[in-house]
Design a protein around this motif. Structure first.
Motif, short mmCIF file in Angstrom:
data_model
loop_
_atom_site.label_atom_id
_atom_site.label_comp_id
_atom_site.label_asym_id
_atom_site.label_seq_id
_atom_site.Cartn_x
_atom_site.Cartn_y
_atom_site.Cartn_z
N ILE A 31 8.79 13.44 54.40
CA ILE A 31 8.13 14.73 54.62
C ILE A 31 7.05 14.61 55.69
CG2 ILE A 31 6.63 16.48 53.58
CD1 ILE A 31 8.18 16.18 51.01
N ARG A 32 6.24 13.54 55.61
CA ARG A 32 5.20 13.33 56.63
C ARG A 32 5.82 13.14 58.00
NH1 ARG A 32 2.67 10.13 52.53
NH2 ARG A 32 3.44 8.21 53.53
N GLN A 33 6.92 12.41 58.07
CA GLN A 33 7.59 12.22 59.36
C GLN A 33 8.09 13.55 59.92
OE1 GLN A 33 10.58 9.38 58.20
NE2 GLN A 33 9.34 7.61 58.78
N HIS A 34 8.60 14.40 59.05
CA HIS A 34 9.13 15.69 59.51
C HIS A 34 8.03 16.61 60.05
CE1 HIS A 34 13.14 14.90 58.48
NE2 HIS A 34 13.12 15.21 57.19
N LEU A 35 6.82 16.43 59.58
CA LEU A 35 5.72 17.33 59.97
C LEU A 35 4.87 16.77 61.10
CD1 LEU A 35 4.58 18.60 56.45
CD2 LEU A 35 6.05 19.75 58.12
N TRP A 40 8.34 18.96 65.35
CA TRP A 40 7.57 19.97 64.64
C TRP A 40 7.14 21.10 65.58
CZ3 TRP A 40 5.94 23.01 61.13
CH2 TRP A 40 4.68 23.58 61.18
N LEU A 41 6.74 20.75 66.80
CA LEU A 41 6.34 21.77 67.78
C LEU A 41 7.51 22.66 68.15
CD1 LEU A 41 4.06 19.61 70.13
CD2 LEU A 41 3.37 21.16 68.31
N VAL A 42 8.68 22.05 68.36
CA VAL A 42 9.87 22.83 68.70
C VAL A 42 10.23 23.77 67.55
CG1 VAL A 42 12.33 22.69 69.23
CG2 VAL A 42 10.73 21.06 70.26
N VAL A 86 17.37 24.85 63.05
CA VAL A 86 16.29 24.05 62.44
C VAL A 86 16.87 23.01 61.49
CG1 VAL A 86 14.32 24.15 60.88
CG2 VAL A 86 14.54 25.84 62.71
N ALA A 87 17.84 23.41 60.69
CA ALA A 87 18.49 22.46 59.78
C ALA A 87 19.16 21.34 60.56
CB ALA A 87 19.50 23.19 58.91
N LEU A 88 19.80 21.68 61.67
CA LEU A 88 20.46 20.67 62.50
C LEU A 88 19.46 19.68 63.08
CD1 LEU A 88 22.98 19.58 63.95
CD2 LEU A 88 22.56 21.28 65.75
N LEU A 89 18.34 20.19 63.60
CA LEU A 89 17.34 19.32 64.20
C LEU A 89 16.78 18.33 63.19
CD1 LEU A 89 15.40 21.85 66.48
CD2 LEU A 89 16.89 19.99 67.21
N TYR A 90 16.57 18.79 61.97
CA TYR A 90 16.00 17.91 60.95
C TYR A 90 17.06 17.02 60.30
CZ TYR A 90 11.19 19.63 60.77
OH TYR A 90 9.88 19.91 61.05
N ALA A 91 18.15 17.61 59.84
CA ALA A 91 19.13 16.86 59.04
C ALA A 91 19.90 15.84 59.88
CB ALA A 91 20.10 17.82 58.36
N SER A 92 20.16 16.14 61.13
CA SER A 92 20.92 15.21 61.96
C SER A 92 20.15 13.93 62.25
CB SER A 92 21.33 15.88 63.28
OG SER A 92 20.17 16.22 64.04
N GLY A 93 18.83 13.96 62.09
CA GLY A 93 18.03 12.77 62.38
C GLY A 93 17.59 11.99 61.16
N MET A 94 18.03 12.39 59.98
CA MET A 94 17.58 11.72 58.75
C MET A 94 17.85 10.22 58.78
SD MET A 94 18.47 14.17 55.52
CE MET A 94 20.23 13.82 55.69
N THR A 129 12.13 21.90 55.24
CA THR A 129 12.69 23.07 55.92
C THR A 129 12.57 24.32 55.06
OG1 THR A 129 14.90 22.43 55.10
CG2 THR A 129 14.29 21.73 57.32
N ALA A 130 12.70 24.17 53.74
CA ALA A 130 12.56 25.34 52.86
C ALA A 130 11.13 25.88 52.90
CB ALA A 130 12.94 24.97 51.43
N ALA A 131 10.15 24.99 52.88
CA ALA A 131 8.75 25.42 52.94
C ALA A 131 8.46 26.12 54.27
CB ALA A 131 7.82 24.22 52.75
#
Length: 295
Positions: A31-35, A40-42, A86-94, A129-131
């Motif tokens: 979560i910290r990495q995602h924020l 995060w800016l994009v 947004v889901a793609l940007l986050y989930a594809s990099g997990m 992403t939900a938040a």
């Protein structure tokens, strides 16, 4: 490290406690990495686009009613374009980001099952992403309705329902794109093609092919729980039925379409299936990562 792993494996109870603490730590770290960082800016700029458009339209034209703006921005632009992006940007990099940064090695040497590592990172991605979805959906509604002469009691329930639908869609997209990231290194390219062709084109055609899209089920739930009938010079107009290709003339009760409960079960079931399949692939796949001893 080897002694710790051996001790954990020899004691199921100790391993369970150790694994749980490790997964919680991984969840919070993700979560910290995602924020942080450029991503995060994009994401923030993408999510602010509907609110900016709402303000621009309100200041330049008074002919578009707030309900029309809500439909175009909160139920067309956001779920069809912004949420999957947004889901793609986050989930594809997990997992891929960990591999590129050579930090996945440190996860593999810990006494954590690979499937649990994947699910913990997926849970953190969905939470983040939900938040963000809830926050920026609320900002969009504020930009549409605040100062428009409509009491909060009329649009706040709509905000709650719309935010819930957005979170449901975001969850499904994260599970899907997380799975895609394990199947190909070009997950973002595949994801963009999927968003443009599957969710963007096929979902808008009045054919059975839209049954494989996420947004089709979101729209059916939205149509049955929210009204998008807007007053126009020609009289009341059902914007949703026309834009979503719903034949309410021949089928006013939408009996030929899945019920809201079926739509909900389909989305949740597909999300769980993608998450479980991704966890299984992650547990069996051989990851080629560098170790501290590698040249």
């Amino acid at each position: 490290m080897n002694d710790a792993i051996s001790s954990a494996v020899s004691s199921p109870r100790s391993f369970g406690a150790t694994a749980f603490r490790g997964l919680v730590a991984l969840y919070l770290l993700t979560i910290r990495q995602h924020l942080h960082g450029r991503r995060w800016l994009v994401i923030g700029l993408l999510f602010l686009l509907p609110a900016a458009l709402a303000l621009m339209v309100r200041f330049t034209s008074s002919r578009i009613p707030p309900e029309g703006l809500e439909f175009m921005l909160a139920m067309m632009l956001m779920p069809q374009l912004l949420l999957p992006l947004v889901a793609l940007l986050y989930a594809s990099g997990m997992i891929q980001d960990e591999l590129e940064d050579q930090t996945f090695t440190y996860l593999l040497v810990r006494p954590l099952p690979r499937w649990a590592i994947y699910l913990a990172k997926l849970a953190a991605t969905i939470t983040t992403t939900a938040a963000l979805t809830v926050v920026f959906t609320a900002i969009t509604f504020g930009a549409i309705y605040l100062g428009a002469g409509i009491v909060a009691g009329d649009w706040m329930p709509r905000l709650v329902k719309t935010a819930a639908l957005h979170v449901l869609a975001m969850t499904a997209y994260c599970c899907l794109f997380g799975l895609v990231s394990l199947l190909t290194k070009r997950a973002q390219i595949v994801g963009v093609v999927y968003i443009a062709v599957i969710e963007g084109l096929l979902a808008n055609l009045p054919f059975g092919i839209r049954l494989i899209t996420v947004i089709y089920y979101i729209r059916l739930i939205a149509y049955r729980t929210l009204s998008y009938v807007v007053a126009t010079p020609r009289g009341p107009e059902d914007m949703a039925a026309e834009a979503w290709q719903l034949n309410i003339i021949d089928d006013p009760q939408l009996l030929l379409h899945p019920s809201p409960s079926t739509c909900l079960l389909m989305l949740l079931g597909a999300s769980v299936a993608c998450a479980c399949l991704g966890a299984r692939i992650c547990s069996q796949r051989e990851f080629h990562v560098k170790t501290p001893d590698s040249p």
